[in-house]
Motif scaffolding. Structure first.
Motif, mmCIF file in Angstrom:
data_model
loop_
_atom_site.group_PDB
_atom_site.id
_atom_site.type_symbol
_atom_site.label_atom_id
_atom_site.label_comp_id
_atom_site.label_asym_id
_atom_site.label_seq_id
_atom_site.Cartn_x
_atom_site.Cartn_y
_atom_site.Cartn_z
ATOM 1 N N SER A 29 -8.545 6.338 -4.202
ATOM 2 C CA SER A 29 -7.748 6.516 -5.498
ATOM 3 C C SER A 29 -7.908 7.869 -6.245
ATOM 4 O O SER A 29 -7.327 8.337 -6.885
ATOM 5 C CB SER A 29 -7.983 5.243 -6.534
ATOM 6 N N ALA A 30 -9.219 8.013 -6.151
ATOM 7 C CA ALA A 30 -9.708 9.319 -6.962
ATOM 8 C C ALA A 30 -9.132 10.516 -6.453
ATOM 9 O O ALA A 30 -8.815 11.498 -6.887
ATOM 10 C CB ALA A 30 -11.213 9.354 -7.017
ATOM 11 N N LEU A 31 -9.343 10.376 -4.818
ATOM 12 C CA LEU A 31 -8.635 11.584 -4.136
ATOM 13 C C LEU A 31 -7.301 11.680 -4.356
ATOM 14 O O LEU A 31 -6.569 12.653 -4.495
ATOM 15 C CB LEU A 31 -8.899 11.415 -2.667
ATOM 16 N N ILE A 60 -0.180 4.401 -6.164
ATOM 17 C CA ILE A 60 -0.467 5.229 -5.128
ATOM 18 C C ILE A 60 0.506 4.954 -3.890
ATOM 19 O O ILE A 60 0.248 3.850 -3.498
ATOM 20 C CB ILE A 60 -1.978 5.127 -4.984
ATOM 21 N N ASP A 61 0.833 6.034 -3.413
ATOM 22 C CA ASP A 61 1.815 5.811 -2.245
ATOM 23 C C ASP A 61 0.727 5.803 -1.038
ATOM 24 O O ASP A 61 0.807 6.987 -0.356
ATOM 25 C CB ASP A 61 2.828 6.589 -2.038
ATOM 26 N N ALA A 62 -0.067 4.746 -0.672
ATOM 27 C CA ALA A 62 -0.865 4.854 0.534
ATOM 28 C C ALA A 62 -0.195 4.411 1.776
ATOM 29 O O ALA A 62 0.287 3.220 1.818
ATOM 30 C CB ALA A 62 -2.238 4.421 0.040
ATOM 31 N N LYS A 63 -0.609 4.869 2.782
ATOM 32 C CA LYS A 63 -0.289 4.502 4.099
ATOM 33 C C LYS A 63 -1.563 3.790 4.877
ATOM 34 O O LYS A 63 -2.196 4.446 4.858
ATOM 35 C CB LYS A 63 0.374 5.598 4.981
ATOM 36 N N LYS A 228 -16.229 8.284 -7.789
ATOM 37 C CA LYS A 228 -15.060 8.893 -7.951
ATOM 38 C C LYS A 228 -15.335 10.706 -8.049
ATOM 39 O O LYS A 228 -14.716 11.307 -7.245
ATOM 40 C CB LYS A 228 -14.069 8.756 -8.893
ATOM 41 N N GLY A 229 -16.050 11.061 -9.056
ATOM 42 C CA GLY A 229 -16.292 12.580 -9.110
ATOM 43 C C GLY A 229 -16.881 13.491 -8.086
ATOM 44 O O GLY A 229 -16.359 14.082 -7.546
#
Length: 261
Positions: A29-31, A60-63, A228-229
Motif C-alpha cells: 500500500s505504501a509503494l 489501489i488497483d492491484a493485480k 511503510k517508510g
C-alpha cells in the motif's frame, strides 16, 4: 508538504509476494501511495480474492496471481505473465514466509525443510526470475523481508532463524553479484509488529507482552505503518547507493540488553 522526487515510484511495477494482508499488504500500500503499480501473489485463491478486494477498498488497483513461490516453474510463468499484463517488475519485495514454533529436538527434518523452502529458497527463486529483466533494463530494487532472527536466536524457531540468517546472506550476495548492474538488494528486519495474529499476546498483563515492552527501548510494539517508510526508501532512487544492508525496524531491540528485573 513537499515530497522529494527521489522517493517517487511513479511508473514502477512492484511485485510483493504474499501480500494479501498484514505486513505485505501494508508495504505494498505504501509503494502504491508513492506511485507504484502493485502486483502480488498468494498460494491460496480465496486469500488472493480477499486481498484484491482489500486493495480495491483502499483505492489501489492491484493485480493478484495465484502462485506457489517455492515452485520455480510457476514463479517463472507468473513473472512472464506480469510482464505481459502490466510491465516488467522493477521492484521485488520477498515478503512471503512461514514459521513453525517447534522445539528443535521435536522438529521433523521435513518441517525444517518446509520453512527453509518458503523463507529462503523462494526468495532465491523469485529474485532469480526477475533479475535478468532488471539487468537488461538497467537496474532494479529487491527487498528481502528478513527478521530480527537474522541476528538472534529464540526457543522453538531453529528453522526460521536459520532461514532468515540465510536470507540476510543471500541479500548481501545479490548486492555483491549484481550491484554493477545497478540492482540494489537490501533487507527489512521487522521487530514485533501489531497484527491480528499477535493480538492475544499483546493483552495487558500477558507475560509475552511484558517481555517485549521490557526489551524494546521504544516501549511499544511496532505497527505496520512503521514499515511503510523503510519500504518506500529501499524501493526508490533515494537508496541507490544503499546495497546489501538490512534495515531493522525493531524499536531498538537489537541495540538494547533490556531492563534490569
Amino acid at each position: 508538504m513537499m515530497f522529494p522526487s527521489s522517493f517517487s515510484l511513479e511508473g514502477k511495477v512492484a511485485l510483493v509476494t504474499g501480500a494479501s494482508y498484514g505486513i505485505g499488504f501494508a508495504m505494498a500500500s505504501a509503494l502504491a501511495e508513492a506511485g507504484a503499480r502493485i502486483v502480488f501473489n498468494d498460494i491460496n485463491p480465496d486469500a488472493l480474492k480477499k486481498g484484491v478486494e482489500a486493495y480495491a477498498q483502499a483505492g489501489i488497483d492491484a493485480k493478484g496471481y495465484v502462485c506457489d513461490v517455492t515452485d520455480e516453474h510457476a514463479v517463472q510463468k507468473m513473472v512472464e505473465q506480469i510482464g505481459e499484463d502490466v510491465a516488467p517488475v522493477d521492484i521485488l519485495v520477498n515478503n512471503a514466509g512461514i514459521i513453525k514454533r517447534i522445539p528443535m529436538h521435536e522438529m521433523k527434518a521435513s518441517e525444517f525443510r518446509e520453512v527453509i523452502d518458503v523463507d529462503l529458497t523462494a526468495p532465491f527463486i523469485v529474485a532469480k526470475a526477475v533479475i535478468p529483466s532488471m539487468v537488461e533494463r538497467g537496474g532494479g530494487k529487491i527487498i528481502n523481508i528478513c527478521s530480527m532472527m537474522s541476528e538472534l536466536g529464540r526457543e522453538t524457531v531453529s528453522a526460521y532463524a536459520a532461514a532468515k540468517g540465510g536470507l540476510k546472506m543471500l541479500t548481501r550476495n545479490i548486492a555483491s553479484e549484481y550491484g554493477a548492474d545497478n540492482i540494489q538488494c537490501n533487507g527489512i528486519g521487522p521487530g514485533y509488529i501489531e497484527t491480528p495474529q499477535t493480538a492475544p499476546l499483546r493483552e495487558p498483563g500477558h507475560p509475552f507482552n511484558s517481555f517485549i515492552l521490557a526489551k524494546t527501548p521504544a516501549n511499544r510494539w511496532g505497527t505496520t505503518d512503521d514499515l511503510k517508510g523503510p519500504a518506500v526508501f529501499l524501493a526508490s532512487s533515494a537508496s541507490d547507493f544503499v546495497n546489501g544492508h538490512v534495515l531493522y525496524v525493531d524499536g531498538g531491540i537489537l541495540a538494547y540488553i533490556g531492563k534490569q528485573p
